[in-house]
Design a protein around this motif. Structure first.
Motif, PDB file in Angstrom:
ATOM      1  N   SER A 170       0.847  -1.192   0.000  1.00  0.00           N
ATOM      2  CA  SER A 170       0.000   0.000   0.000  1.00  0.00           C
ATOM      3  C   SER A 170       0.882   1.241   0.000  1.00  0.00           C
ATOM      4  O   SER A 170       2.097   1.164   0.245  1.00  0.00           O
ATOM      5  CB  SER A 170      -0.905   0.009   1.234  1.00  0.00           C
ATOM      6  N   ALA A 171       0.254   2.380  -0.263  1.00  0.00           N
ATOM      7  CA  ALA A 171       1.019   3.632  -0.246  1.00  0.00           C
ATOM      8  C   ALA A 171       1.636   3.871   1.122  1.00  0.00           C
ATOM      9  O   ALA A 171       2.784   4.324   1.231  1.00  0.00           O
ATOM     10  CB  ALA A 171       0.127   4.798  -0.645  1.00  0.00           C
ATOM     11  N   ALA A 172       0.901   3.576   2.191  1.00  0.00           N
ATOM     12  CA  ALA A 172       1.438   3.749   3.543  1.00  0.00           C
ATOM     13  C   ALA A 172       2.639   2.846   3.773  1.00  0.00           C
ATOM     14  O   ALA A 172       3.642   3.255   4.378  1.00  0.00           O
ATOM     15  CB  ALA A 172       0.349   3.458   4.578  1.00  0.00           C
ATOM     16  N   TYR A 190       2.584  13.330  15.613  1.00  0.00           N
ATOM     17  CA  TYR A 190       1.407  13.336  16.483  1.00  0.00           C
ATOM     18  C   TYR A 190       0.281  12.633  15.734  1.00  0.00           C
ATOM     19  O   TYR A 190       0.120  12.801  14.526  1.00  0.00           O
ATOM     20  CB  TYR A 190       1.016  14.773  16.828  1.00  0.00           C
ATOM     21  N   SER A 191      -0.492  11.854  16.453  1.00  0.00           N
ATOM     22  CA  SER A 191      -1.493  10.992  15.833  1.00  0.00           C
ATOM     23  C   SER A 191      -2.729  11.767  15.390  1.00  0.00           C
ATOM     24  O   SER A 191      -2.985  12.884  15.830  1.00  0.00           O
ATOM     25  CB  SER A 191      -1.898   9.888  16.819  1.00  0.00           C
ATOM     26  N   GLY A 192      -3.494  11.122  14.518  1.00  0.00           N
ATOM     27  CA  GLY A 192      -4.761  11.671  14.043  1.00  0.00           C
ATOM     28  C   GLY A 192      -5.426  10.682  13.113  1.00  0.00           C
ATOM     29  O   GLY A 192      -4.764   9.819  12.519  1.00  0.00           O
ATOM     30  N   GLY A 193      -6.733  10.796  12.961  1.00  0.00           N
ATOM     31  CA  GLY A 193      -7.475   9.809  12.190  1.00  0.00           C
ATOM     32  C   GLY A 193      -7.046   9.704  10.743  1.00  0.00           C
ATOM     33  O   GLY A 193      -7.001   8.605  10.171  1.00  0.00           O
ATOM     34  N   ALA A 194      -6.722  10.824  10.109  1.00  0.00           N
ATOM     35  CA  ALA A 194      -6.414  10.811   8.685  1.00  0.00           C
ATOM     36  C   ALA A 194      -5.060  10.189   8.364  1.00  0.00           C
ATOM     37  O   ALA A 194      -4.758   9.931   7.196  1.00  0.00           O
ATOM     38  CB  ALA A 194      -6.467  12.230   8.124  1.00  0.00           C
ATOM     39  N   VAL A 195      -4.234   9.944   9.372  1.00  0.00           N
ATOM     40  CA  VAL A 195      -2.907   9.396   9.124  1.00  0.00           C
ATOM     41  C   VAL A 195      -2.733   8.024   9.769  1.00  0.00           C
ATOM     42  O   VAL A 195      -1.627   7.476   9.793  1.00  0.00           O
ATOM     43  CB  VAL A 195      -1.827  10.400   9.624  1.00  0.00           C
ATOM     44  N   LEU A 196      -3.825   7.418  10.241  1.00  0.00           N
ATOM     45  CA  LEU A 196      -3.730   6.118  10.921  1.00  0.00           C
ATOM     46  C   LEU A 196      -3.143   5.009  10.047  1.00  0.00           C
ATOM     47  O   LEU A 196      -2.365   4.183  10.552  1.00  0.00           O
ATOM     48  CB  LEU A 196      -5.111   5.704  11.456  1.00  0.00           C
ATOM     49  N   PRO A 197      -3.479   4.917   8.760  1.00  0.00           N
ATOM     50  CA  PRO A 197      -2.853   3.851   7.948  1.00  0.00           C
ATOM     51  C   PRO A 197      -1.330   3.910   7.969  1.00  0.00           C
ATOM     52  O   PRO A 197      -0.666   2.874   7.999  1.00  0.00           O
ATOM     53  CB  PRO A 197      -3.419   4.103   6.553  1.00  0.00           C
ATOM     54  N   LEU A 198      -0.766   5.120   7.947  1.00  0.00           N
ATOM     55  CA  LEU A 198       0.690   5.250   8.003  1.00  0.00           C
ATOM     56  C   LEU A 198       1.205   4.930   9.400  1.00  0.00           C
ATOM     57  O   LEU A 198       2.239   4.252   9.547  1.00  0.00           O
ATOM     58  CB  LEU A 198       1.111   6.662   7.592  1.00  0.00           C
ATOM     59  N   ALA A 320       0.638   4.594  -7.003  1.00  0.00           N
ATOM     60  CA  ALA A 320       1.737   4.342  -7.934  1.00  0.00           C
ATOM     61  C   ALA A 320       2.749   5.479  -7.939  1.00  0.00           C
ATOM     62  O   ALA A 320       3.899   5.296  -8.342  1.00  0.00           O
ATOM     63  CB  ALA A 320       1.185   4.126  -9.347  1.00  0.00           C
ATOM     64  N   GLU A 321       2.346   6.656  -7.497  1.00  0.00           N
ATOM     65  CA  GLU A 321       3.285   7.780  -7.423  1.00  0.00           C
ATOM     66  C   GLU A 321       4.207   7.674  -6.220  1.00  0.00           C
ATOM     67  O   GLU A 321       5.270   8.297  -6.208  1.00  0.00           O
ATOM     68  CB  GLU A 321       2.525   9.103  -7.325  1.00  0.00           C
ATOM     69  N   MET A 322       3.812   6.914  -5.214  1.00  0.00           N
ATOM     70  CA  MET A 322       4.469   6.973  -3.914  1.00  0.00           C
ATOM     71  C   MET A 322       5.967   6.700  -3.958  1.00  0.00           C
ATOM     72  O   MET A 322       6.752   7.431  -3.335  1.00  0.00           O
ATOM     73  CB  MET A 322       3.782   6.011  -2.946  1.00  0.00           C
ATOM     74  N   PRO A 323       6.457   5.654  -4.662  1.00  0.00           N
ATOM     75  CA  PRO A 323       7.918   5.444  -4.689  1.00  0.00           C
ATOM     76  C   PRO A 323       8.667   6.626  -5.290  1.00  0.00           C
ATOM     77  O   PRO A 323       9.736   7.011  -4.803  1.00  0.00           O
ATOM     78  CB  PRO A 323       8.072   4.183  -5.543  1.00  0.00           C
ATOM     79  N   PHE A 324       8.108   7.220  -6.349  1.00  0.00           N
ATOM     80  CA  PHE A 324       8.742   8.379  -6.973  1.00  0.00           C
ATOM     81  C   PHE A 324       8.674   9.597  -6.046  1.00  0.00           C
ATOM     82  O   PHE A 324       9.650  10.344  -5.919  1.00  0.00           O
ATOM     83  CB  PHE A 324       8.054   8.709  -8.302  1.00  0.00           C
ATOM     84  N   ASN A 351      -4.270   3.620   1.739  1.00  0.00           N
ATOM     85  CA  ASN A 351      -4.640   2.206   1.758  1.00  0.00           C
ATOM     86  C   ASN A 351      -4.627   1.561   0.374  1.00  0.00           C
ATOM     87  O   ASN A 351      -4.776   0.344   0.264  1.00  0.00           O
ATOM     88  CB  ASN A 351      -6.041   2.040   2.368  1.00  0.00           C
ATOM     89  N   GLN A 352      -4.472   2.369  -0.670  1.00  0.00           N
ATOM     90  CA  GLN A 352      -4.469   1.809  -2.023  1.00  0.00           C
ATOM     91  C   GLN A 352      -3.227   0.948  -2.227  1.00  0.00           C
ATOM     92  O   GLN A 352      -2.111   1.328  -1.873  1.00  0.00           O
ATOM     93  CB  GLN A 352      -4.499   2.931  -3.067  1.00  0.00           C
ATOM     94  N   VAL A 353      -3.421  -0.228  -2.810  1.00  0.00           N
ATOM     95  CA  VAL A 353      -2.341  -1.191  -3.018  1.00  0.00           C
ATOM     96  C   VAL A 353      -1.885  -1.148  -4.471  1.00  0.00           C
ATOM     97  O   VAL A 353      -2.704  -1.047  -5.392  1.00  0.00           O
ATOM     98  CB  VAL A 353      -2.805  -2.619  -2.650  1.00  0.00           C
ATOM     99  N   ILE A 354      -0.585  -1.223  -4.679  1.00  0.00           N
ATOM    100  CA  ILE A 354      -0.036  -1.247  -6.029  1.00  0.00           C
ATOM    101  C   ILE A 354      -0.229  -2.645  -6.625  1.00  0.00           C
ATOM    102  O   ILE A 354       0.229  -3.634  -6.060  1.00  0.00           O
ATOM    103  CB  ILE A 354       1.452  -0.864  -6.032  1.00  0.00           C
ATOM    104  N   THR A 355      -0.897  -2.703  -7.751  1.00  0.00           N
ATOM    105  CA  THR A 355      -1.126  -3.954  -8.472  1.00  0.00           C
ATOM    106  C   THR A 355      -0.511  -3.857  -9.855  1.00  0.00           C
ATOM    107  O   THR A 355      -0.122  -2.776 -10.315  1.00  0.00           O
ATOM    108  CB  THR A 355      -2.629  -4.234  -8.602  1.00  0.00           C
ATOM    109  N   ASP A 356      -0.464  -4.980 -10.547  1.00  0.00           N
ATOM    110  CA  ASP A 356       0.074  -4.977 -11.911  1.00  0.00           C
ATOM    111  C   ASP A 356      -0.759  -4.082 -12.825  1.00  0.00           C
ATOM    112  O   ASP A 356      -0.219  -3.385 -13.687  1.00  0.00           O
ATOM    113  CB  ASP A 356       0.118  -6.404 -12.456  1.00  0.00           C
ATOM    114  N   ASP A 357      -2.077  -4.120 -12.641  1.00  0.00           N
ATOM    115  CA  ASP A 357      -2.943  -3.284 -13.472  1.00  0.00           C
ATOM    116  C   ASP A 357      -2.706  -1.802 -13.194  1.00  0.00           C
ATOM    117  O   ASP A 357      -2.697  -0.986 -14.125  1.00  0.00           O
ATOM    118  CB  ASP A 357      -4.413  -3.634 -13.210  1.00  0.00           C
ATOM    119  N   LEU A 358      -2.525  -1.464 -11.912  1.00  0.00           N
ATOM    120  CA  LEU A 358      -2.268  -0.064 -11.570  1.00  0.00           C
ATOM    121  C   LEU A 358      -0.947   0.399 -12.176  1.00  0.00           C
ATOM    122  O   LEU A 358      -0.844   1.517 -12.695  1.00  0.00           O
ATOM    123  CB  LEU A 358      -2.249   0.117 -10.050  1.00  0.00           C
TER     124      LEU A 358
END
Length: 673
Positions: A170-172, A190-198, A320-324, A351-358
């Motif tokens: 995933s991006a996180a 500092y924690s918060g709901g919008a950053v919980l996946p990371l 898909a942008e995340m590594p770059f 939470n989006q996962v990198i797939t072959d199609d992506l």
């Protein structure tokens, strides 16, 4: 100037030495882009070539080639047509030049320096002709080491190869993986709901963490929860300032994680402080989901808020942008003048996962920088950030050996950098590919951001004539390491003569000297030049040294301010002329200005950013280099610290100047413990 359509084809020609392929990129492949008629090849041939001449030459060459009359979409297709194995979409980085800037992970690959890789060739400035000539002698070696991705399709294929390393993450998860690759050991936030996946990636029980066999504790990055986001930002600054230099010699970046809305706004002050002070920070903040309605809970235009106070601010549009994005963030934060970067992470994309199609969809959509499709927003564009253009694109470049190729352009069209995908160096941990900066200007693109990131080690002289007019010249600073033992450049020789003959010189050491205390001390002692420091350079020169003037400026001491105003030569090494130092510019450096007209002094300004040239003060010599490279080059030219006796003026030249210093210090004492 655009070429006629007769010359718009891509010409592929086998090299005489080994069947290598040269790709001459055409305007047909790069819409709305002009081809520079001052390429290294044209300059070596004796100056600019008209568009009619270039069109005629290109047409004749294409007609004589074995590919005339046939349509080849890529260099790989051309090679296959000739019965040869297609070139790999990425280039092995185990050669001498690549190995110095690549390692087992992408961060070290991104830590390339202008000395280790191929130097930048300006396409518009006076420096272009000089730099091209200096590179001509090394064209054959550059041809062996220069990455070549001749076609769009192969550039897209290289991007897909790079992304495939993160398939299933995933991006996180990719954010955490990239922090590990960049040797990050501690993160404040500092924690918060919008950053919980990371934040989940930092949990000690996350399955991604192994166990240290010696301690039995999880192997993970240390997470520190601060009292608030503002504290996290300032602590991140302190870490970056005090941490040991990274393996490439540059400052480590402080990393901060916070949530959306108030989490972002509480970081405005430390981010601004880092921008002003030149401190590398990578700030990662959560954001409301891309599908959230306007004025959603704790949503705010984070990118718009942080863009004016960062080197780069961006909201991701796909995992898909995340590594770059992460590689680019660390590179921009730590190279050139360091500073903060900001990355906005919508919760759903974390939470989006990198797939072959992506990967396939993302790489197929890579378009030319500035092309017709460049400003078309994606369907997932968020309402919390204004859309400018795609983050990853394709750009055309000409290597110093004359070969053209496509690279991956990261960032905005006018303020972005190009990278090649290369294999990780042999001997490192793990296999795969990494990004390495292209270090050549984009054809038809802006050069200011590139030149502010990668110093060219050039000297720009502005000579004031007796009638008030000015003449300019461009020379080369002897590069380090492997420095020459004698002066070989006329501009460099004149600059050294100015330093030797000055009777009242002063060194103003800025933050750019912080990694060169030994070189600065040797230079000052050999030439007996007093040294004053800016606020951010305090400590680089021992304040108890007989040559120390202490800090100057509005908040500094009287002695350095008097002596700077009365000096005949000011050497500003690694500092911008801040208004807290200069005061009213019209009254700043009166004696040095007079000495410049009379040819016995003036101003020498050394800065890593080309845009600082004459931004506040017009120097006699502007050196586009780092402080450490400048000092090493000058010390080597003067024989300081070497085996031979230093070729410097006798100490009596500045004796009366140093006596005046002692008198001022007696009148305006500065107690130093």
């Amino acid at each position: 100037m655009k070429l006629p359509k007769l010359a718009l084809a891509v010409f592929l020609a086998a090299s005489a030495s080994g069947g290598g392929v040269t790709a001459f990129v055409s305007p047909a492949q790069t819409p709305n882009r002009s081809i520079n008629n001052r390429s290294p090849t044209n300059r070596r041939a004796g100056g600019a070539v008209s568009s009619r001449q270039r069109a005629s030459r290109a047409a004749a060459a294409f007609a004589a080639s074995p590919f005339s009359g046939e349509d080849f979409s890529s260099a790989a297709a051309a090679q296959a047509k000739r019965g040869k194995r297609p070139r790999s979409p990425f280039v092995h980085a185990s050669t001498k030049s690549a190995a110095s800037s690549s390692s087992s992970s992408s961060p070290s690959a991104l830590g390339a320096s202008i000395e280790e890789d191929i130097e930048i060739v300006s396409s518009t400035s006076a420096a272009s002709n000089f730099e091209a000539a200096s590179l001509a002698s090394s064209a054959s070696s550059a041809a062996n080491n220069a990455p070549v991705v001749p076609s769009r399709d192969e550039a897209r294929s290289a991007a897909a190869t790079f992304l495939s390393q993160y398939a299933g993450e995933s991006a996180a998860s990719i954010v955490y993986s990239k922090l590990v690759e960049n040797d990050v050991t501690v993160v404040n936030g500092y924690s918060g709901g919008a950053v919980l996946p990371l934040l989940d990636q930092f949990h000690g029980e996350h399955p991604r963490h192994g166990v240290d066999p010696e301690t039995g504790a999880p192997r993970k990055i240390r997470w520190i929860t601060n009292s608030n986001e503002s504290s996290a930002g300032h602590i991140g600054e302190g870490f970056a300032k005090s941490a040991p230099a990274w393996k490439d010699g540059r400052m480590q970046a402080g990393v901060i994680v916070a949530t959306s809305g108030p989490g972002v706004t509480n970081l405005i002050t430390p981010i601004t402080d880092a921008m002003c002070d030149g401190v590398p920070l990578v700030v990662l903040c959560g954001q409301a989901a891309t599908f959230a309605p306007e004025a959603a809970f704790q949503s705010c235009p984070a990118v718009d808020l942080t863009r004016p106070i960062t080197k780069w601010s961006y909201q991701i549009t796909s995992a898909a942008e995340m590594p770059f994005v992460m590689d680019y963030a660390f590179y921009v934060a730590r190279n050139g003048r360091p500073g903060p970067v900001f990355i906005d992470l919508p919760k759903d994309l974390q939470n989006q996962v990198i797939t072959d199609d992506l990967i396939a969809d993302f790489t197929a959509g890579l378009v030319d920088v500035g092309g017709e499709s460049w400003n078309v927003p994606p369907t997932t564009a968020s309402k919390t950030a204004s859309f400018d253009a795609p983050f990853v694109g394709l750009s055309t470049h000409t290597r110093p050996d004359g070969r053209g190729h496509y690279a991956l352009h990261l960032g905005e069209a006018g303020e972005g950098l190009a990278f090649d995908v290369v294999e990780k160096a042999e001997g490192g941990t793990g296999a795969g590919t990494a990004l390495r900066p292209t270090l050549s200007l984009r054809q038809g693109g802006e050069e200011s951001f590139e030149l502010d990131t990668h110093p060219t080690n050039t000297i720009h002289e502005t000579k004031i004539e007796t009638d008030g007019s000015t003449t300019t010249r461009v020379g080369k600073l002897t590069p380090a390491p492997g420095l020459a033992t004698s002066t070989s450049d006329a501009v460099l020789a004149d600059m050294l003569d100015l330093i030797r003959q000055a009777r009242k010189p002063v060194i103003m050491a800025g933050q750019g000297c912080n990694d060169a205390p030994a070189e600065l001390l040797a230079f000052a002692e050999a030439l007996q030049i007093p040294v004053t420091t800016t606020l951010h350079a305090m400590g680089v020169f021992d304040e108890r040294h007989p040559l120390a003037l202490n800090m100057l400026g509005m908040h500094g001491h009287a002695t350095p301010n008097f002596m700077v105003q009365e000096c005949d030569l000011l050497l500003n090494i690694g500092s911008r002329f801040d208004d807290r130092i200069t005061g009213a510019l019209g009254s700043f450096l009166p004696e040095a200005r007079r000495a410049a007209v009379e040819g016995r002094g003036g101003v020498i300004h050394v800065d890593i950013r080309k845009s600082e040239h004459a931004k506040q003060v017009e120097p006699n010599f502007f050196v586009h280099s780092t402080g450490v490279d400048f000092l090493r080059a000058i010390n080597a030219e003067l024989g300081i610290g070497g085996d031979k006796d230093a070729d410097v003026k006798p100490a009596t030249t500045t004796r009366s100047w140093l006596k005046y210093k002692a008198e001022l210090e007696k009148e305006y004492p500065v107690p130093v413990p």
